[in-house]
Write a protein that holds these residues in place. Structure first.
Motif, PDB file in Angstrom:
ATOM      1  N   ARG A  30       0.055 -12.122  11.841  1.00  0.00           N
ATOM      2  CA  ARG A  30       0.282 -13.390  12.155  1.00  0.00           C
ATOM      3  C   ARG A  30       1.459 -13.430  12.930  1.00  0.00           C
ATOM      4  NH1 ARG A  30       0.071 -15.883   6.040  1.00  0.00           N
ATOM      5  NH2 ARG A  30      -2.401 -15.577   5.786  1.00  0.00           N
ATOM      6  N   THR A  31       1.475 -14.357  13.877  1.00  0.00           N
ATOM      7  CA  THR A  31       2.555 -14.779  14.754  1.00  0.00           C
ATOM      8  C   THR A  31       3.223 -15.857  14.184  1.00  0.00           C
ATOM      9  OG1 THR A  31       1.249 -15.783  16.400  1.00  0.00           O
ATOM     10  CG2 THR A  31       1.703 -13.570  16.698  1.00  0.00           C
ATOM     11  N   GLU A  32       2.629 -16.771  13.762  1.00  0.00           N
ATOM     12  CA  GLU A  32       2.974 -18.078  13.117  1.00  0.00           C
ATOM     13  C   GLU A  32       2.789 -18.117  11.665  1.00  0.00           C
ATOM     14  OE1 GLU A  32       1.281 -21.395  15.153  1.00  0.00           O
ATOM     15  OE2 GLU A  32       1.869 -20.286  16.963  1.00  0.00           O
ATOM     16  N   GLY A  33       3.758 -19.056  10.693  1.00  0.00           N
ATOM     17  CA  GLY A  33       3.540 -19.283   9.497  1.00  0.00           C
ATOM     18  C   GLY A  33       3.973 -17.938   8.734  1.00  0.00           C
ATOM     19  N   ASN A  34       3.307 -17.749   7.563  1.00  0.00           N
ATOM     20  CA  ASN A  34       3.754 -16.647   6.521  1.00  0.00           C
ATOM     21  C   ASN A  34       3.554 -15.320   6.975  1.00  0.00           C
ATOM     22  OD1 ASN A  34       4.851 -15.506   4.274  1.00  0.00           O
ATOM     23  ND2 ASN A  34       3.499 -16.217   2.891  1.00  0.00           N
ATOM     24  N   HIS A  35       4.317 -14.698   7.792  1.00  0.00           N
ATOM     25  CA  HIS A  35       4.010 -13.015   8.280  1.00  0.00           C
ATOM     26  C   HIS A  35       4.348 -12.056   7.485  1.00  0.00           C
ATOM     27  CE1 HIS A  35       4.049  -9.586  10.903  1.00  0.00           C
ATOM     28  NE2 HIS A  35       5.458  -9.576  10.544  1.00  0.00           N
ATOM     29  N   LEU A  36       3.651 -11.225   7.110  1.00  0.00           N
ATOM     30  CA  LEU A  36       3.834 -10.230   6.007  1.00  0.00           C
ATOM     31  C   LEU A  36       4.354  -9.030   6.914  1.00  0.00           C
ATOM     32  CD1 LEU A  36       3.944  -8.906   3.292  1.00  0.00           C
ATOM     33  CD2 LEU A  36       1.575  -8.294   3.622  1.00  0.00           C
ATOM     34  N   PRO A  37       5.906  -8.645   6.632  1.00  0.00           N
ATOM     35  CA  PRO A  37       6.220  -7.550   7.326  1.00  0.00           C
ATOM     36  C   PRO A  37       5.582  -6.318   7.090  1.00  0.00           C
ATOM     37  CG  PRO A  37       8.025  -8.856   6.637  1.00  0.00           C
ATOM     38  CD  PRO A  37       6.720  -9.480   6.007  1.00  0.00           C
ATOM     39  N   ALA A  38       5.312  -5.351   7.715  1.00  0.00           N
ATOM     40  CA  ALA A  38       4.790  -4.113   7.328  1.00  0.00           C
ATOM     41  C   ALA A  38       4.959  -2.900   8.560  1.00  0.00           C
ATOM     42  CB  ALA A  38       2.926  -4.050   7.225  1.00  0.00           C
ATOM     43  N   GLN A  39       5.230  -1.651   8.053  1.00  0.00           N
ATOM     44  CA  GLN A  39       5.629  -0.712   8.933  1.00  0.00           C
ATOM     45  C   GLN A  39       4.532   0.272   8.956  1.00  0.00           C
ATOM     46  OE1 GLN A  39       8.830  -0.396  10.545  1.00  0.00           O
ATOM     47  NE2 GLN A  39       7.682   1.253  11.653  1.00  0.00           N
ATOM     48  N   LYS A  40       4.042   0.586  10.210  1.00  0.00           N
ATOM     49  CA  LYS A  40       3.007   1.659  10.333  1.00  0.00           C
ATOM     50  C   LYS A  40       3.676   3.028  10.387  1.00  0.00           C
ATOM     51  CE  LYS A  40      -1.160   2.801  12.978  1.00  0.00           C
ATOM     52  NZ  LYS A  40      -1.920   2.644  14.262  1.00  0.00           N
ATOM     53  N   VAL A  41       3.172   3.790   9.575  1.00  0.00           N
ATOM     54  CA  VAL A  41       3.526   4.973   9.248  1.00  0.00           C
ATOM     55  C   VAL A  41       2.360   5.946   9.567  1.00  0.00           C
ATOM     56  CG1 VAL A  41       4.728   6.790   7.581  1.00  0.00           C
ATOM     57  CG2 VAL A  41       5.431   4.435   7.595  1.00  0.00           C
ATOM     58  N   GLY A  42       2.267   6.702  10.359  1.00  0.00           N
ATOM     59  CA  GLY A  42       0.965   7.527  10.521  1.00  0.00           C
ATOM     60  C   GLY A  42      -0.102   6.677  11.240  1.00  0.00           C
ATOM     61  N   LYS A  43      -1.382   6.710  10.117  1.00  0.00           N
ATOM     62  CA  LYS A  43      -2.309   5.849  10.536  1.00  0.00           C
ATOM     63  C   LYS A  43      -2.197   4.646   9.173  1.00  0.00           C
ATOM     64  CE  LYS A  43      -5.459   9.397  12.278  1.00  0.00           C
ATOM     65  NZ  LYS A  43      -6.715   9.995  12.350  1.00  0.00           N
ATOM     66  N   LYS A  44      -1.283   4.690   8.530  1.00  0.00           N
ATOM     67  CA  LYS A  44      -1.360   3.706   7.409  1.00  0.00           C
ATOM     68  C   LYS A  44      -0.179   2.658   7.717  1.00  0.00           C
ATOM     69  CE  LYS A  44      -2.944   6.458   3.565  1.00  0.00           C
ATOM     70  NZ  LYS A  44      -2.905   6.713   2.175  1.00  0.00           N
ATOM     71  N   TYR A  45      -0.502   1.473   6.915  1.00  0.00           N
ATOM     72  CA  TYR A  45       0.537   0.423   7.295  1.00  0.00           C
ATOM     73  C   TYR A  45       1.264   0.500   5.853  1.00  0.00           C
ATOM     74  CZ  TYR A  45      -0.411  -1.481  11.840  1.00  0.00           C
ATOM     75  OH  TYR A  45      -0.761  -1.615  12.973  1.00  0.00           O
ATOM     76  N   LEU A  46       2.546   0.245   5.689  1.00  0.00           N
ATOM     77  CA  LEU A  46       3.235   0.070   4.338  1.00  0.00           C
ATOM     78  C   LEU A  46       3.934  -1.040   4.267  1.00  0.00           C
ATOM     79  CD1 LEU A  46       4.682   3.871   3.962  1.00  0.00           C
ATOM     80  CD2 LEU A  46       2.681   2.946   3.235  1.00  0.00           C
ATOM     81  N   VAL A  47       3.854  -1.687   3.178  1.00  0.00           N
ATOM     82  CA  VAL A  47       4.582  -3.065   2.888  1.00  0.00           C
ATOM     83  C   VAL A  47       5.581  -2.777   1.775  1.00  0.00           C
ATOM     84  CG1 VAL A  47       4.223  -5.270   2.031  1.00  0.00           C
ATOM     85  CG2 VAL A  47       2.532  -4.365   3.272  1.00  0.00           C
ATOM     86  N   ARG A  48       6.736  -2.955   1.990  1.00  0.00           N
ATOM     87  CA  ARG A  48       8.057  -2.926   1.229  1.00  0.00           C
ATOM     88  C   ARG A  48       7.816  -3.594  -0.069  1.00  0.00           C
ATOM     89  NH1 ARG A  48      14.098  -3.130   3.166  1.00  0.00           N
ATOM     90  NH2 ARG A  48      13.184  -5.250   2.781  1.00  0.00           N
ATOM     91  N   HIS A  49       8.076  -3.355  -1.250  1.00  0.00           N
ATOM     92  CA  HIS A  49       8.056  -3.877  -2.444  1.00  0.00           C
ATOM     93  C   HIS A  49       8.706  -5.342  -2.250  1.00  0.00           C
ATOM     94  CE1 HIS A  49       7.874  -4.896  -6.688  1.00  0.00           C
ATOM     95  NE2 HIS A  49       8.954  -5.383  -6.576  1.00  0.00           N
ATOM     96  N   GLU A  50       9.911  -5.552  -1.642  1.00  0.00           N
ATOM     97  CA  GLU A  50      10.666  -6.728  -1.704  1.00  0.00           C
ATOM     98  C   GLU A  50      10.044  -7.684  -0.573  1.00  0.00           C
ATOM     99  OE1 GLU A  50      12.243  -3.714  -1.071  1.00  0.00           O
ATOM    100  OE2 GLU A  50      13.388  -3.285  -2.997  1.00  0.00           O
TER     101      GLU A  50
END
Length: 63
Positions: A30-50
């Motif tokens: 998402r570019t607007e609204g409630n974006h969920l931050p995630a980091q791509k690590v290798g082929k997977k996206y990771l979402v921090r607990h916080e």
């Protein structure tokens, strides 16, 4: 204190909040609204607990 991961793969994060993996993937793009931050690590996206906890709180407010 219970063991808590620092970050979760999208599939695990989706299961934790009872939403589909696809829904969370769209939220990371998402570019607007409630974006969920995630980091791509290798082929997977990771979402921090916080970030997941803050996102689900905001998602509930916008419903």
């Amino acid at each position: 204190m219970p063991d808590q991961k620092l970050a979760y793969p999208l599939r695990e994060a989706a299961a934790m909040v009872s939403l589909s993996e696809d829904y969370l993937r769209r939220a990371t793009k998402r570019t607007e609204g409630n974006h969920l931050p995630a980091q791509k690590v290798g082929k997977k996206y990771l979402v921090r607990h916080e970030d997941l906890a803050a996102w689900i709180s905001r998602e509930g407010e916008s419903a």
